[in-house]
Scaffold this motif. Structure first.
Motif, PDB file in Angstrom:
ATOM      1  N   TRP A  75      80.063 107.988 -63.727  1.00 56.01           N
ATOM      2  CA  TRP A  75      81.076 107.768 -63.856  1.00 56.01           C
ATOM      3  C   TRP A  75      81.693 108.503 -65.273  1.00 56.01           C
ATOM      4  O   TRP A  75      81.514 108.592 -66.301  1.00 56.01           O
ATOM      5  CB  TRP A  75      81.795 105.981 -64.694  1.00 56.01           C
ATOM      6  CG  TRP A  75      80.865 105.208 -62.975  1.00 56.01           C
ATOM      7  CD1 TRP A  75      79.196 105.481 -61.937  1.00 56.01           C
ATOM      8  CD2 TRP A  75      82.570 104.659 -61.939  1.00 56.01           C
ATOM      9  NE1 TRP A  75      80.527 104.573 -60.854  1.00 56.01           N
ATOM     10  CE2 TRP A  75      81.939 104.182 -61.020  1.00 56.01           C
ATOM     11  CE3 TRP A  75      83.146 104.965 -62.233  1.00 56.01           C
ATOM     12  CZ2 TRP A  75      82.286 103.479 -60.506  1.00 56.01           C
ATOM     13  CZ3 TRP A  75      84.059 103.635 -60.899  1.00 56.01           C
ATOM     14  CH2 TRP A  75      83.678 103.573 -60.163  1.00 56.01           C
ATOM     15  N   SER A 168      79.643 115.268 -65.272  1.00 56.92           N
ATOM     16  CA  SER A 168      81.031 115.182 -64.589  1.00 56.92           C
ATOM     17  C   SER A 168      81.246 114.440 -63.383  1.00 56.92           C
ATOM     18  O   SER A 168      79.656 113.584 -63.442  1.00 56.92           O
ATOM     19  CB  SER A 168      81.019 116.573 -63.960  1.00 56.92           C
ATOM     20  OG  SER A 168      80.377 116.504 -63.198  1.00 56.92           O
ATOM     21  N   ALA A 169      82.317 113.772 -63.258  1.00 56.29           N
ATOM     22  CA  ALA A 169      82.504 112.527 -61.773  1.00 56.29           C
ATOM     23  C   ALA A 169      83.152 112.519 -60.770  1.00 56.29           C
ATOM     24  O   ALA A 169      84.447 113.585 -61.376  1.00 56.29           O
ATOM     25  CB  ALA A 169      82.961 111.125 -62.702  1.00 56.29           C
ATOM     26  N   ASP A 170      83.671 112.479 -59.696  1.00 55.49           N
ATOM     27  CA  ASP A 170      84.020 112.722 -59.075  1.00 55.49           C
ATOM     28  C   ASP A 170      85.601 111.866 -59.018  1.00 55.49           C
ATOM     29  O   ASP A 170      85.535 111.044 -59.689  1.00 55.49           O
ATOM     30  CB  ASP A 170      84.044 112.657 -57.338  1.00 55.49           C
ATOM     31  CG  ASP A 170      83.441 111.837 -56.853  1.00 55.49           C
ATOM     32  OD1 ASP A 170      83.682 110.908 -57.161  1.00 55.49           O
ATOM     33  OD2 ASP A 170      82.168 111.323 -56.486  1.00 55.49           O
ATOM     34  N   GLU A 171      86.401 112.428 -58.650  1.00 55.68           N
ATOM     35  CA  GLU A 171      87.602 111.616 -58.717  1.00 55.68           C
ATOM     36  C   GLU A 171      87.486 110.490 -58.072  1.00 55.68           C
ATOM     37  O   GLU A 171      88.553 109.589 -58.608  1.00 55.68           O
ATOM     38  CB  GLU A 171      89.114 112.340 -58.117  1.00 55.68           C
ATOM     39  CG  GLU A 171      89.189 112.242 -56.037  1.00 55.68           C
ATOM     40  CD  GLU A 171      88.105 113.425 -55.712  1.00 55.68           C
ATOM     41  OE1 GLU A 171      88.800 113.578 -54.556  1.00 55.68           O
ATOM     42  OE2 GLU A 171      87.705 113.778 -55.970  1.00 55.68           O
ATOM     43  N   HIS A 173      85.362 108.384 -58.914  1.00 59.91           N
ATOM     44  CA  HIS A 173      84.621 107.855 -60.028  1.00 59.91           C
ATOM     45  C   HIS A 173      85.353 107.707 -61.936  1.00 59.91           C
ATOM     46  O   HIS A 173      84.411 108.249 -62.415  1.00 59.91           O
ATOM     47  CB  HIS A 173      83.108 108.293 -59.569  1.00 59.91           C
ATOM     48  CG  HIS A 173      82.106 107.677 -58.582  1.00 59.91           C
ATOM     49  ND1 HIS A 173      82.685 108.513 -57.492  1.00 59.91           N
ATOM     50  CD2 HIS A 173      81.364 106.475 -58.350  1.00 59.91           C
ATOM     51  CE1 HIS A 173      81.466 107.850 -57.034  1.00 59.91           C
ATOM     52  NE2 HIS A 173      81.487 105.828 -57.337  1.00 59.91           N
TER      53      HIS A 173
END
Length: 176
Positions: A75, A168-171, A173
């Motif tokens: 996150w 890194s987190a995807d959009e 999270h």
């Protein structure tokens, strides 16, 4: 005459002098934290490796992205530290007026560590960040002195894992 309001613990903390905001930018690893937060005390066995990226926005404020895992997902929590009345002091505004947090950059050596103080209401906490997840004994001593100086103790001090970082987190999270 009305008595002046009591001085908060944070008012007694000196901000690091001569620190350029640009020296704070980049990656930091959360090494330790001292806080009387009951949630932290109850869940200290579940602490996750936490990494922070600081970016200077307009020469005065900091964009802070915190990366940590929760339920095996990475996150990103985004925060905006606004400049306060003096160099090295910031304001983190919440959704409600009562949820503002005062932040002070205490002692720092931007090449290796930074000690941040946070105060919300009467509650104060101290965080130690390092450029790597491990810091020297001398830095640990400074952190422990900082904790004692604001009335906290070792029994409310928590150390974070030195492995298992995510960056890194995807959009889906991202929390703003």
């Amino acid at each position: 005459r009305r008595p002046s309001p009591p001085q908060s613990a944070l008012d007694k903390v000196a901000a690091q002098e001569g620190l350029s905001l640009h020296q704070l930018s980049g990656k930091w690893f959360l090494v330790g934290m001292a806080s009387r937060c009951s949630y932290l005390a109850e869940h200290s066995h579940q602490l996750e490796a936490t990494m922070v990226t600081m970016t200077i926005l307009d020469g005065q404020s900091l964009a802070v992205s915190t990366f940590r895992t929760l339920d095996r997902m990475c996150w990103e929590i985004r925060q905006h530290y606004l400049p306060a009345q003096a160099p090295g002091r910031f304001l983190l505004k919440g959704h409600r007026k009562s949820s503002k947090v005062d932040v002070v950059v205490g002692e720092a050596d931007p090449s290796s560590f930074i000690i941040l103080y946070y105060q919300k209401g009467h509650n104060i906490s101290v965080k130690l960040y390092g450029r790597s997840s491990l810091v020297s004994d001398a830095v640990m001593d400074k952190f422990e002195q900082s904790i004692k100086a604001v009335g906290l103790s070792e029994d409310v001090t928590y150390y974070f894992p030195t492995y298992g970082f995510c960056d890194s987190a995807d959009e889906f999270h991202v929390l703003d």
